[in-house]
Motif scaffolding. Sequence first.
Motif, PDB file in Angstrom:
ATOM      1  N   THR A  70     -56.554  44.888  66.498  1.00  0.00           N
ATOM      2  CA  THR A  70     -55.319  44.533  67.212  1.00  0.00           C
ATOM      3  C   THR A  70     -55.546  43.511  68.316  1.00  0.00           C
ATOM      4  OG1 THR A  70     -55.643  46.382  68.744  1.00  0.00           O
ATOM      5  CG2 THR A  70     -54.389  46.841  66.741  1.00  0.00           C
ATOM      6  N   GLY A  71     -56.642  42.757  68.242  1.00  0.00           N
ATOM      7  CA  GLY A  71     -57.005  41.869  69.341  1.00  0.00           C
ATOM      8  C   GLY A  71     -56.539  40.437  69.189  1.00  0.00           C
ATOM      9  N   ALA A  72     -55.442  40.199  68.474  1.00  0.00           N
ATOM     10  CA  ALA A  72     -54.923  38.835  68.349  1.00  0.00           C
ATOM     11  C   ALA A  72     -54.632  38.257  69.729  1.00  0.00           C
ATOM     12  CB  ALA A  72     -53.658  38.836  67.504  1.00  0.00           C
ATOM     13  N   ARG A  73     -54.960  36.979  69.922  1.00  0.00           N
ATOM     14  CA  ARG A  73     -54.896  36.408  71.265  1.00  0.00           C
ATOM     15  C   ARG A  73     -53.468  36.099  71.720  1.00  0.00           C
ATOM     16  NH1 ARG A  73     -59.599  34.098  68.954  1.00  0.00           N
ATOM     17  NH2 ARG A  73     -61.499  34.453  70.169  1.00  0.00           N
ATOM     18  N   PHE A  74     -52.679  35.472  70.875  1.00  0.00           N
ATOM     19  CA  PHE A  74     -51.367  34.973  71.312  1.00  0.00           C
ATOM     20  C   PHE A  74     -50.223  35.476  70.437  1.00  0.00           C
ATOM     21  CE2 PHE A  74     -54.475  31.830  72.811  1.00  0.00           C
ATOM     22  CZ  PHE A  74     -54.170  31.828  74.173  1.00  0.00           C
ATOM     23  N   LEU A  75     -50.439  36.567  69.750  1.00  0.00           N
ATOM     24  CA  LEU A  75     -49.429  37.099  68.837  1.00  0.00           C
ATOM     25  C   LEU A  75     -48.185  37.577  69.572  1.00  0.00           C
ATOM     26  CD1 LEU A  75     -48.734  37.954  65.895  1.00  0.00           C
ATOM     27  CD2 LEU A  75     -49.786  40.164  66.434  1.00  0.00           C
ATOM     28  N   HIS A  80     -49.747  33.365  77.070  1.00  0.00           N
ATOM     29  CA  HIS A  80     -50.684  34.168  77.854  1.00  0.00           C
ATOM     30  C   HIS A  80     -51.562  34.985  76.906  1.00  0.00           C
ATOM     31  CE1 HIS A  80     -47.196  33.494  80.567  1.00  0.00           C
ATOM     32  NE2 HIS A  80     -48.168  33.241  81.435  1.00  0.00           N
ATOM     33  N   LYS A  81     -52.844  34.731  76.961  1.00  0.00           N
ATOM     34  CA  LYS A  81     -53.808  35.358  76.058  1.00  0.00           C
ATOM     35  C   LYS A  81     -53.831  36.874  76.239  1.00  0.00           C
ATOM     36  CE  LYS A  81     -58.768  35.266  75.001  1.00  0.00           C
ATOM     37  NZ  LYS A  81     -60.068  34.651  75.373  1.00  0.00           N
ATOM     38  N   HIS A  82     -53.763  37.574  75.114  1.00  0.00           N
ATOM     39  CA  HIS A  82     -53.867  39.041  75.059  1.00  0.00           C
ATOM     40  C   HIS A  82     -52.778  39.767  75.856  1.00  0.00           C
ATOM     41  CE1 HIS A  82     -57.411  38.894  72.702  1.00  0.00           C
ATOM     42  NE2 HIS A  82     -58.265  38.582  73.672  1.00  0.00           N
ATOM     43  N   GLN A  83     -51.676  39.108  76.129  1.00  0.00           N
ATOM     44  CA  GLN A  83     -50.600  39.735  76.893  1.00  0.00           C
ATOM     45  C   GLN A  83     -49.382  39.981  75.999  1.00  0.00           C
ATOM     46  OE1 GLN A  83     -50.648  40.862  80.009  1.00  0.00           O
ATOM     47  NE2 GLN A  83     -52.755  40.191  80.337  1.00  0.00           N
TER      48      GLN A  83
END
Length: 280
Positions: A70-75, A80-83
Amino acid sequence: MTLRYAYNTNGLTSHRLDDALTLLADSGYDGVALTLDVHHHDPFAPALPARTRALRQQLESLGLGSVVETGARFLLDPRHKHQPTLVTDDPHGRAVRVAFLRTCVDVAAELGSEAVSFWAGVPAPEIDRAQVWEWLVEGVGEVVEHARGAGVTCAFEPEPGMLVDDCDDWARLHEAVPDLALALDTGHCIVSGAHEPADAVRTFAGHLGACAVEDMPRGRHEHRAPGEGDMDLPAVLGALADVGYRRLVSLELSRDSHRADVLVPAALAALREAESRVAA
């Protein structure tokens, strides 16, 4: 005992998912660590249930097991990365993350995945840590409750610099949410925490729901291919074999998509060679 290996699709972002899965199967992997993202099984694109059923058929035809990552950066937020995270100050943001994780659980249930792996996030420095911890426990509890009904294992990953930074932080969270398994990234142990990688495997063996073994330089959170960091890989693989770990052991090499064509088979060869050194 021969371990079962998977490769995280966040290190295959230059490949279409179909091509990535075929590459893994042809290279001899036993499974895939599937990071749901904009380019690989986007959970917000149309027809998710139908696409997931088709993906399950493909995995079965290729003989691949799976773990959902579940660690997609900009999904969730393209700026904002991982937010947002489970410890975001905004209640709506936390609800967005929980809803996403529940969707990941549903995908894992349909795929028959071994686990869903997720993490805490980095809290804003001005927020009271007791309050942030309450937010985390509440959010994790909601996800675990949903997973319980779906028959899916929730595995929580300590990440250097996040609220749950190491295995001891996970143990505290596990006390509050007893059904929560541990997603152990052994490389993280040489970045932060009180446990060496092989020791962490043995100490937390009864709680392991997922495990990753990519290499890292000591003290630096840089995911590297086997042999390119400071981790004693034979010791870690030996510990996993000793404790009878039968779930997938994954590699997360998210900075290496540009060389996946050669790294995917080479990394598996390095893992098998390290296993042979343990046996010898």
